[in-house]
Scaffold this motif. Structure first.
Motif, PDB file in Angstrom:
ATOM      1  N   TRP A   1       2.652  65.333 -60.154  1.00 27.62           N
ATOM      2  CA  TRP A   1       3.335  66.060 -59.085  1.00 27.62           C
ATOM      3  C   TRP A   1       4.394  67.011 -59.603  1.00 27.62           C
ATOM      4  O   TRP A   1       5.488  66.610 -59.942  1.00 27.62           O
TER       5      TRP A   1
ATOM      6  N   MET B   1       3.812  69.711 -54.845  1.00 33.54           N
ATOM      7  CA  MET B   1       4.507  69.073 -53.713  1.00 33.54           C
ATOM      8  C   MET B   1       4.578  70.036 -52.539  1.00 33.54           C
ATOM      9  O   MET B   1       4.299  69.657 -51.405  1.00 33.54           O
TER      10      MET B   1
ATOM     11  N   ARG C   1       2.610  69.474 -48.978  1.00 35.40           N
ATOM     12  CA  ARG C   1       3.414  69.491 -47.772  1.00 35.40           C
ATOM     13  C   ARG C   1       2.909  70.526 -46.773  1.00 35.40           C
ATOM     14  O   ARG C   1       2.828  70.277 -45.573  1.00 35.40           O
TER      15      ARG C   1
ATOM     16  N   ASN D   1       6.130  58.266 -48.855  1.00 34.38           N
ATOM     17  CA  ASN D   1       6.576  59.557 -49.359  1.00 34.38           C
ATOM     18  C   ASN D   1       8.048  59.727 -48.979  1.00 34.38           C
ATOM     19  O   ASN D   1       8.432  59.455 -47.846  1.00 34.38           O
TER      20      ASN D   1
ATOM     21  N   ILE E   1       8.658  61.983 -45.857  1.00 27.98           N
ATOM     22  CA  ILE E   1       7.672  61.882 -44.781  1.00 27.98           C
ATOM     23  C   ILE E   1       8.259  62.176 -43.394  1.00 27.98           C
ATOM     24  O   ILE E   1       7.635  62.864 -42.589  1.00 27.98           O
TER      25      ILE E   1
ATOM     26  N   ILE F   1       0.347  58.385 -50.039  1.00 29.66           N
ATOM     27  CA  ILE F   1       0.406  58.714 -51.464  1.00 29.66           C
ATOM     28  C   ILE F   1      -0.945  58.376 -52.123  1.00 29.66           C
ATOM     29  O   ILE F   1      -1.776  57.691 -51.519  1.00 29.66           O
TER      30      ILE F   1
ATOM     31  N   LEU G   1       0.201  62.867 -50.202  1.00 28.80           N
ATOM     32  CA  LEU G   1       1.601  63.200 -50.447  1.00 28.80           C
ATOM     33  C   LEU G   1       2.074  62.546 -51.737  1.00 28.80           C
ATOM     34  O   LEU G   1       1.470  61.598 -52.215  1.00 28.80           O
ATOM     35  N   TRP G   2       3.137  63.073 -52.295  1.00 32.27           N
ATOM     36  CA  TRP G   2       3.628  62.543 -53.559  1.00 32.27           C
ATOM     37  C   TRP G   2       4.419  61.261 -53.344  1.00 32.27           C
ATOM     38  O   TRP G   2       5.050  61.071 -52.311  1.00 32.27           O
ATOM     39  N   PRO G   3       4.383  60.367 -54.334  1.00 32.52           N
ATOM     40  CA  PRO G   3       5.157  59.129 -54.221  1.00 32.52           C
ATOM     41  C   PRO G   3       6.632  59.352 -54.547  1.00 32.52           C
ATOM     42  O   PRO G   3       7.035  60.438 -54.933  1.00 32.52           O
ATOM     43  N   LYS G   4       7.401  58.305 -54.385  1.00 33.02           N
ATOM     44  CA  LYS G   4       8.831  58.372 -54.701  1.00 33.02           C
ATOM     45  C   LYS G   4       9.042  58.262 -56.206  1.00 33.02           C
ATOM     46  O   LYS G   4       8.429  57.430 -56.846  1.00 33.02           O
TER      47      LYS G   4
END
Ligand SMILES: Nc1nc2c(ncn2[C@@H]2O[C@H](COP(=O)(O)OP(=O)(O)OP(=O)(O)O)[C@@H](O)[C@H]2O)c(=O)[nH]1
Ligand SMILES: [Mg+2]
Length: 316
Positions: A5, A10, A14, A41, A44, A128, A176-179
């Motif tokens: 990512w 990102m 989005r 995410n 989110i 994610i 979506l991207w993770p934390k």
């Protein structure tokens, strides 16, 4: 393949979710039941804004059942509908359908009151990587896949999948991207397979895994490794597990890389049972502390302001 990512990715992910958002009535936000917060995410709420949402805790079969129940209660108490499912075996799918209808009940009644024709609920799955989006789509689609097609008035490229009579699902999920907020979240994501192994150091991950087990599941650790804590000297613990499981290198000495790999695999393959990595109690405590700090800061600010005003009055 796990996506790397970068900021460009990102922004693109989005944008894609935002565009599809307009086409649907509800978002199915998929998270991993083993880490319902760390697998969300980070942005989110901002991304999906006011759109109605159902939180789906997937991979229920791999998570600690008690903790899953607590998480559902946690979310529901905060006004989020949440259900736990196992997409792999198709368990709990009815609850998705039912909850979606309940969430949209008022909107549907309003539409009906305006004389609008009843139609299926349109939904999109977001989550994610590796959380089970495709598995869920396939599960939901299985019985009714025959009726796939373009809905008039909607972008032609988008396919809708019929789920029963009541729901239509967008065939492409929003990834979506993770934390990446802190190291611990990274470890949790790696231990559950959301992040590729090449990103994390195996030995660090194994050590985190052991410390995690000692803290939250000491009895499982005891059962598998005949120890219920991690020695201050990590070599002692690695030696112990290496001996116990006979992880030897060419020269007959303990192979620490292989011991690390074994520990990580044991955790991932459920050889230590069903594990949950995010705990409601910890989260509630964290929220309580944050609130306390915010309150204290506010009080201090008020006091400073008063003092300033006082001073001003004194000099006048
Ligand atoms: N045990 C278990 N495994 C599951 C479940 N749902 C999905 N999986 C497994 O999790 C892995 C990832 O599932 P996918 O459906 O490919 O995940 P995804 O979210 O589409 O992943 P990306 O396309 O990479 O974003 C697969 O090995 C699935 O078999 C579940 O409920 N329980
Ligand atoms: Mg997929």
């Amino acid at each position: 393949m796990t996506i790397q990512w970068f900021p460009g990715h990102m922004a693109k992910a989005r944008r894609q979710v935002s565009e599809n958002l307009k086409l649907v009535d509800i978002i199915f936000e998929l998270v991993d039941a083993r880490l319902p917060l760390s697998s969300r995410n980070p942005m989110i709420d901002e991304v999906i804004n006011q759109k109605p949402r159902l939180l789906i805790l997937n991979k229920q079969d791999m998570a600690d059942e008690t903790e899953t129940r607590r998480w559902i209660a946690y979310f529901e108490e905060r006004g989020h509908r949440a259900v736990a499912i196992n997409s792999f075996e198709g368990k709990g799918l009815q609850s998705v359908n039912k909850a979606a209808q309940e969430i949209l009940k008022e909107k549907w009644e309003r539409m009906k009151a305006k004389g609008m024709k009843p139609r299926a609920i349109r939904a999109m799955i977001v989550g994610i990587p590796n959380v089970g989006k495709s598995t869920l789509i396939n599960r939901l689609a299985k019985k009714n896949l025959a009726k796939t097609g373009n809905t008039p008035g909607v972008t032609k490229a988008q396919q809708w999948i019929k789920v029963g009579k009541e729901i239509e699902l967008l065939d492409t999920p929003g990834i979506l991207w993770p934390k990446f907020e802190d190291q611990e979240i990274g470890y949790k994501l790696a231990l559950t397979g959301a992040i590729k192994d090449t990103i994390t150091n195996m030995e660090d991950l194994a050590v985190y895994g052991l410390r995690f087990l000692a803290l939250h599941y000491p009895e499982r650790m005891e059962e598998r490794y005949k120890i219920d804590s991690v020695n201050e000297d990590l070599v002692v613990t690695f030696d112990h597990i290496g001996q116990l499981r006979r992880v030897f290198g060419q020269g007959g000495e303990i192979d620490y890389d292989q011991v690390a790999l074994l520990i990580v695999r044991d955790i991932r393959d459920q050889n230590l049972g069903k594990l949950t990595f995010d705990f409601v109690d910890e989260q509630v405590e964290k929220e309580r502390l944050e609130e306390l700090i915010a309150q204290e800061n506010e009080e201090r600010r008020q006091k400073n302001l008063l003092m300033k005003q006082q001073k001003q009055q004194d000099t006048n």
